[in-house]
Write an enzyme that holds these catalytic residues in place. Structure first.
Site, PDB file in Angstrom:
ATOM      1  CG  ASP A  83      -1.911   0.813   0.886  1.00 44.32           C
ATOM      2  OD1 ASP A  83      -3.003   1.002   1.103  1.00 44.32           O
ATOM      3  OD2 ASP A  83      -1.539   2.522   1.919  1.00 44.32           O
ATOM      4  CG  ASP A 101      -2.422   3.878  -2.336  1.00 46.56           C
ATOM      5  OD1 ASP A 101      -4.081   3.085  -1.817  1.00 46.56           O
ATOM      6  OD2 ASP A 101      -2.318   4.807  -1.530  1.00 46.56           O
TER       7      ASP A 101
END
Ligand code: C2E
Ligand code: CA
Ligand code: CA
Length: 780
Positions: free
Chosen positions: A376, A419
């Protein structure tokens, strides 16, 4: 019958025998020309004409054409001498082949076989007939001659072809439709005998009457054989079209195309290959199957009348195949879309899960371990907000490429969405290898990434899950996800490997969110106040409001629950509550200080985005009277300002709110925002103070931040002063007028804060060298 000789000895023998017969007869006729009847040489053009209308017979390895000109042979054999019949026939064959569009060896072979079969046919008729003309016996002899001619022509051709193609001779002699062809052939040949009867017994002009049935038969036979050939080709084309439209991969289309082309050309040697056809081959280019290919078959022994159709048929087949390739490409594209992330081209979540499942099955069989990495990005949202979505996309693309460059080609890198990226490492020998992979990914992303002309830095936080027997792919990914959360909690830009206790942490987090929600609803939060002082006189210029949560009697510091509140969205309610409490306390604090003071309140960006925020602030301002409200946002939050934020900040500033940049110096160092935003206070992050006494770099950093802030007309607050030594160092080397820290006072509950304010040395007018220009500090 027309085929190309290849087996030289056999074909040579045929040419030799035929030529000897033909040339002998011709020479004989030329030498004894007075014996010959010149009018029969008129049959030569007739033979040539009929040679143009052959019957087509199917046969493996290509079609065989049967010339109907044999009826002229029968005619000649009946009406004239055997030698003259052979001579005229030989000339006819010669003319026929001279005009034909074939290679010389083929022509020679065809002349040889024509002359030979003709000679044998004539001999049979001669031997079988009686001297009396126009008897049934003569008819029988003509039929026998025709059949013999047919048999010799067919079998010699078939043997020659079989030798040439290395096929078994018996197979070559078993053609499809030979019997039908023989019947048709005998029918035509009988017309020759009929012509003989007419010429012999009726006036010669009545022969013209025969032209009608003969030409009708010629045209009909040609139409029939072409028609059935067309039907056959059409069937192949349709069969192939159906086949290629129902298969699901390129190889199957290519196979269907090859089979179709072999059937079409009646030739097993048809191939699909990358080289174009040579001079002795027929071929059509095939596009759309990756590299350019050619479907190629032998051309030299193609029947003359079908060669053009062969090419046309091949072209149609290829078009059908190309259509199928296009269809496959389309469905591949669609499958790709369904299984891949369109932005990065990486596998998407579905494909990733599929790969993980597959890898786990393999692992059950092979043993060993696999690892799932959940990555992440840290700080992606800021890049998106600051530089726009196009830049964000660019960044994600680059991140995907960088992660991919760090793993083996056999490993899978996927984008799960937003993301979040995931990596599947197969065949893990040792858990340490996974650690090394994580380090490589972390390292690769630490390098700045160029987007929209700016070098930005994002980092990533990785959660790792190692497979254990009995795990499911879903479980593995959630474990990696949990580990990632845990790693974020430990600080970003790192990796953590999943442990069983992480699940409990997740549960605890959920519980935390629930109890925090209740605490906010029931207003069970407290606000402490920390003094902000004049560095020289230590007079309290203002206070910073810091939230506390009393949970089961224990005071929980904000670092432990603010991140959770931000993630869960509770921060908006929490912030509103703090503002409320501060507004309530403000008059008491003001009264204790005995002079106007400022109160700093920390806010989080989501608060700025709530429509009610401006209203809340105005209400608080009203209740605070001449107390200056300062809203503190961290430097990171400033960087991610969008139009909306800027607008609401500007509106608030114009109504008298001051803005402070908190934790200055540790976030993004793109400080252009200082000019664009209504900021009046800069709070130097306390991390710089920690080493200020022994680290000259930290000291000069603080000094330059003070100088820069003052140059921009801002008040600079130095945070984190804990010791006398730090204070002295700041005074001596770094400059600066305002400070905050444990040395001057810890955050205190409201009552103690009031006491501290009351005891604070009086604020001397003008004592603070630099003060908040628009706020109460200015008048302090
Ligand atoms: P901050 O805004 O940087 O607040 C200053 C923090 O530094 C406070 O921690 C304070 O206790 C601590 N501090 C002050 N002087 C010293 C010192 O000399 N040495 C050291 N080591 N620490 C010192 P606190 O109260 O735990 O707050 C932590 C952070 O929580 C704050 O950092 C702020 O970002 C956030 N926060 C606090 N209250 C609120 C709030 O009401 N709303 C929001 N959104 N965030 C808040
Ligand atoms: Ca603060
Ligand atoms: Ca701070």
């Amino acid at each position: 019958m027309t085929r190309r000789p290849m087996s030289p000895v056999f074909d040579g023998a045929v040419v030799a025998v035929g030529s000897v017969l033909g040339i002998f007869a011709l020479a004989h006729e030329l030498i004894f020309f007075d014996v010959a009847d010149p009018k029969y040489f008129l049959a030569v053009p007739l033979i040539m004409l009929m040679g143009w209308f052959p019957m087509l017979l199917g046969r493996a390895g290509g079609g065989i054409e049967i010339g109907l000109e044999a009826c002229v042979l029968i005619f000649l054999a009946v009406v004239t001498t055997p030698v003259q019949a052979e001579a005229v026939w030989f000339l006819g064959c010669l003319g026929c082949q001279l005009l034909a569009d074939k290679r010389t060896p083929t022509k020679l072979f065809n002349i040889g076989i024509g002359a030979m079969a003709g000679g044998i046919g004539i001999f049979c008729i001669q031997a079988a007939r009686s001297s009396t003309p126009s008897t049934p016996r003569e008819l029988f002899a003509a039929g026998l001659g025709a059949a013999t001619y047919f048999a010799v022509d067919f079998s010699v051709s078939a043997v020659s072809l079989s030798l040439e193609e290395d096929l078994s001779i018996s197979a070559g002699l078993r053609p499809t439709g030979a019997l039908g062809a023989l019947v048709a052939f005998l029918g035509i040949a009988s017309l020759g005998y009929l012509a003989a009867l007419v010429v012999r017994d009726l006036p010669p002009w009545s022969g013209i009457l025969l032209a009608v049935p003969i030409s009708t038969i010629l045209v009909a036979s040609r139409a029939q054989s072409r028609g059935s050939e067309h039907a056959r080709r059409l069937k192949i084309l349709l069969d192939t079209a159906v086949r290629v439209q129902t298969v699901s991969d390129r190889d199957a289309v290519m196979e269907a195309l090859t089979i179709g082309a072999s059937d079409l050309l009646r030739d097993e040697r048809v191939r699909l290959r990358t080289e174009p056809p040579s001079g002795t081959e027929i071929g059509v280019a095939v596009h759309g199957c990756g590299e350019e290919m050619w479907v190629v078959g032998p051309a030299l022994n193609r029947a003359r009348s079908t060669a053009g159709d062969d090419r046309q048929g091949l072209t149609a087949l290829v078009a059908v195949a190309e259509d199928a390739f296009a269809r496959l490409r389309l469905s591949e594209d669609m499958a790709h879309l369904a299984w891949h992330d369109p932005l990065t081209g990486l596998p998407n979540r579905s494909l990733f899960m599929d790969r993980v499942e597959h890898a786990m099955e393999m692992q059950v069989r092979r043993g060993g371990q696999l690892a799932v990495l959940f990555c992440d990005l840290d700080g992606f949202k800021r890049v998106n907000d600051l530089f726009g979505h196009a830049a964000g996309d660019e960044l994600l693309y680059e991140v995907g490429a960088r992660i991919k460059s760090t793993v083996r080609t056999t490993d899978t890198v996927a984008r799960l969405g937003g993301d979040e990226f995931a990596v599947l490492l197969e065949e893990v020998q040792h858990p340490d290898d996974v650690g090394a992979s994580c380090e490589r990914i972390l390292e690769a992303l630490r390098r700045r990434i160029e987007v929209a002309g700016e070098a930005v830095s994002v980092t990533t936080t990785i959660g790792v899950a190692l497979s254990k027997p009995g795990d499911s792919a879903d479980a593995l990914l959630s474990q990696a996800d949990l580990a990632m959360y845990h790693a974020k909690g430990q600080g970003k830009d790192r990796y953590e490997t999943y442990r069983l206790s992480f699940g409990d942490e997740r549960l605890q987090r959920i519980e935390l969110v629930e109890t925090l929600r209740r605490a906010i609803e029931t207003r069970h939060l407290e606000v402490f106040y920390q003094p902000v002082v004049n560095l020289q006189t230590e007079a309290i210029l203002g206070v910073e409001a810091l939230v506390r949560w009393r949970r089961d009697g224990v005071l929980v510091p904000p670092d432990l629950f603010i991140p959770t509140a931000e993630e869960s969205g509770l921060i908006v309610g929490l912030g509103a509550l703090v503002l409320d409490i501060v507004a309530e306390h403000a008059p008491r604090l003001r009264a204790a200080a005995g002079h106007p003071l400022s109160i700093g309140v920390n806010i989080s960006p989501p608060q700025l985005h709530t429509p009610a925020f401006e209203q809340q602030v105005h209400r608080a301002q009203e209740a605070m009277g001449d107390t200056q409200l300062v809203l503190e946002l961290t430097e990171r939050d400033f960087v991610s300002n969008d139009e909306e934020t800027v607008a609401s900040m500007t509106a608030l500033a114009s109504s008298g709110v001051n803005f402070a940049i908190d934790d200055f110096g540790v976030g993004f160092s793109a400080i252009g925002y200082l000019q664009r935003l209504p900021v009046s206070i800069l709070k130097v992050d306390r991390s710089f103070l920690a080493h200020i006494e022994d680290d000259p770099k930290a000291c000069s950093l603080v000094r330059s931040m003070v100088v820069m802030g003052e140059a921009l007309g801002l008040d600079v607050v130095i945070e984190g002063v804990e010791r006398e030594g730090q204070l002295q160092h700041v005074i001596d080397h770094a400059g600066g007028a305002i400070a905050q820290g444990f040395f001057f006072g810890r955050p205190l509950p409201i009552d103690e804060a009031i006491e501290a304010l009351a005891a604070s040395p009086p604020v001397e007018i003008g004592a603070a060298r630099r003060v908040v220009p628009t706020g109460p500090l200015a008048s302090a």
